[in-house]
Design an enzyme around this catalytic site. Structure first.
Site, mmCIF file in Angstrom:
data_model
loop_
_atom_site.group_PDB
_atom_site.id
_atom_site.type_symbol
_atom_site.label_atom_id
_atom_site.label_comp_id
_atom_site.label_asym_id
_atom_site.label_seq_id
_atom_site.Cartn_x
_atom_site.Cartn_y
_atom_site.Cartn_z
ATOM 1 N N ARG A 127 3.429 3.643 -5.278
ATOM 2 C CA ARG A 127 3.323 2.966 -6.570
ATOM 3 C C ARG A 127 1.938 2.329 -6.728
ATOM 4 N NH1 ARG A 127 7.109 1.739 -10.281
ATOM 5 N NH2 ARG A 127 8.744 2.393 -8.835
ATOM 6 N N HIS B 238 0.835 -1.205 0.000
ATOM 7 C CA HIS B 238 0.000 0.000 0.000
ATOM 8 C C HIS B 238 0.871 1.255 0.000
ATOM 9 C CE1 HIS B 238 -2.934 -3.043 1.463
ATOM 10 N NE2 HIS B 238 -3.731 -2.364 0.672
ATOM 11 N N ASN B 239 1.648 1.404 -1.044
ATOM 12 C CA ASN B 239 2.610 2.491 -1.162
ATOM 13 C C ASN B 239 2.236 3.426 -2.304
ATOM 14 O OD1 ASN B 239 3.463 1.054 -3.518
ATOM 15 N ND2 ASN B 239 4.692 -0.263 -2.190
ATOM 16 N N HIS C 287 -6.747 7.220 -1.972
ATOM 17 C CA HIS C 287 -7.535 6.178 -1.306
ATOM 18 C C HIS C 287 -6.772 5.390 -0.237
ATOM 19 C CE1 HIS C 287 -5.451 3.245 -3.808
ATOM 20 N NE2 HIS C 287 -6.024 2.286 -3.103
ATOM 21 N N ASP C 288 -5.441 5.423 -0.235
ATOM 22 C CA ASP C 288 -4.664 4.691 0.775
ATOM 23 C C ASP C 288 -3.637 5.577 1.470
ATOM 24 O OD1 ASP C 288 -5.679 2.095 1.016
ATOM 25 O OD2 ASP C 288 -4.659 1.398 -0.788
#
Length: 447
Positions: A176, A173-174, A213-214
């Site tokens: 990229r 969850h980075n 979103h993250d």
């Protein structure tokens, strides 16, 4: 910026790079003798030379940035984001990315790159962080958001950079992943011609939601947050703690005037965008998956783009599909993401074991395998969701549904082979068959 401005890789280029690297090393030695330390500018030059060398080694076709490769079945040397130089602090690394981003942002992006950016076959692994920021800028420009919403270019650049800074250096969850989700949504917008079906402000909601979103994801999912009674779980009363946090961080970034891409909108427009982004980001909580899918399934046969509720459900679905779309990409692009996801899962389950917390079978390194982790997820989560969206947009069948079907066949074959091998070992040793754990029974917390 040699690694950006080069448009053609000549045969002699690698030798010239070696020479340059040798000269840099010599310069560094001389400076070390005089100053006792290596200046930041030399560290940055060395980093750029190394970066460009990696590209020349792995990318046959160099575009304006030398970034994407047409051969989709190449092997990747690294499955997770490349480690950054240990010589620079996190802040220095980010400022280096910022300088590269701003230097590249004024360069011309070819039509070839722009068209490739609109496709699900896009290969994210060939792009560096600064280059991904440039392409995110391209998405906002090509969808005409800057003109329509009076967004100043420098404000957009500040916003994109702050978004980048608020993604953590974790396996999956980075930043990229954020880029991939945004790029897939961008591609779906063009493939389905959504620009002619819904308003530009709703397109902005979806793209910005995908981007944010993250934000600040810690690498541990909602189940962990709740079981461990973390600050996030306490703050949001165990209700989608991560997704609520992602929203809060996004709008926290926009409280800074220099980063507020919405500052020139009316209060009604701002309220509409904020409400839409909150809905889209909260929809990415897989605990809400079945409810959202069932609602979309019920309205799909009578779907009406002028119906506000129908449109909001579709926007949620589009962001959800983009969020879990890796298996719709070519296998060489998708498989490394599975390794990143499993690494993050294993990190969480190892921590849960140490703390005496419940461990989900699909996250337990002792119970899950690569193929078993995918077959149930594709069969019970991806295919039903992608199938419903394809009913509304038949053009997506070849772009996302067929690749997912092929992925299911691929992992099913691997799973069968693994089980046969396990059974063969069991019959030889007289032991019981191994217990592989799938993720089908734990769909609610897969991403």
């Amino acid at each position: 910026m040699m690694s950006i401005c080069c448009t053609h890789a000549g045969v002699g280029m690698p030798n010239e790079l070696d020479t340059m690297e040798h000269r840099l090393n010599h310069l560094e030695s001389k400076v070390m003798e005089d100053l006792g330390k290596t200046p930041d500018v030399v560290c940055e030059l060395k980093s750029q030379v190394e970066s460009f060398k990696r590209k020349l080694e792995s990318v046959k076709h160099l575009s304006w940035m030398g970034l994407f490769k047409e051969d989709s079945d190449h092997q990747l040397s690294n499955l997770s984001p490349k480690p950054k130089s240990s010589q620079l602090s996190v802040q220095e690394q980010r400022q280096q990315v910022r300088r590269k981003f701003l230097n590249m942002s004024s360069l011309h992006v070819t039509e070839e790159v722009r068209e490739h950016l609109k496709t699900p076959i896009f290969d994210n692994w060939q792009w560096e962080e600064a280059e991904m920021l440039v392409l995110l800028q391209v998405m906002f420009i090509d969808l005409d958001f800057l003109m329509a919403f009076h967004i100043q270019l420098d404000v957009l650049q500040n916003f994109l950079f702050e978004v980048y800074c608020h993604y953590n250096n974790i396996p999956f969850h980075n930043f990229r992943h954020c880029f991939c989700v945004t790029q897939m949504l961008y591609g779906l917008i063009w493939l389905t011609d959504l620009r002619s079906k819904i308003s530009r402000i709703d397109l902005l909601i979806m793209l910005t939601s995908a981007l944010c979103h993250d934000l600040d994801h810690p690498g541990y999912n909602n189940v962990y947050q709740i079981n461990a009674q973390t600050d996030l779980a306490l703050r949001y009363n165990d209700i989608s703690p991560l997704e609520n946090h992602h929203c809060a961080v996004a709008f926290g970034i926009m409280t800074k005037p220099e980063c507020n891409i919405l500052k020139n909108l009316s209060s009604d427009q701002y309220k509409h965008i904020r409400g839409g982004m909150i809905r889209c980001i909260l929809a990415t909580d897989m605990a809400r998956h079945n409810n959202i899918l069932n609602k979309f399934r019920s309205i799909q046969p009578v779907f009406n783009f002028t119906n506000k509720e129908h449109k909001e459900v579709l926007m949620n679905i589009m962001v959800k599909v983009s969020d879990i779309s890796n298996e719709a990409r070519p296998m060489a692009v998708a498989e490394p993401w599975l390794d990143c996801l499993l690494q993050e899962f294993f990190n969480q389950s190892d921590t849960e074991k140490l703390k005496g917390l419940p461990v989900a079978p699909f996250m337990d390194r002792d119970k899950v395998s690569r193929p078993s982790s995918q077959t149930s997820f594709i069969r019970f989560v991806l295919l039903p969701l992608f199938t419903e969206l394809t009913k509304l947009f038949p053009c997506l069948e070849k772009h996302i549904l067929e690749p997912v079907r092929r992925a299911l066949e691929y992992y099913s074959d691997l799973e069968r082979a693994s089980k046969q091998e396990e059974e063969g070992r069991s019959s030889t040793t007289g032991g019981a068959g191994g217990g592989e754990g799938g993720i089908g029974g734990a769909q609610d917390e897969i991403v």
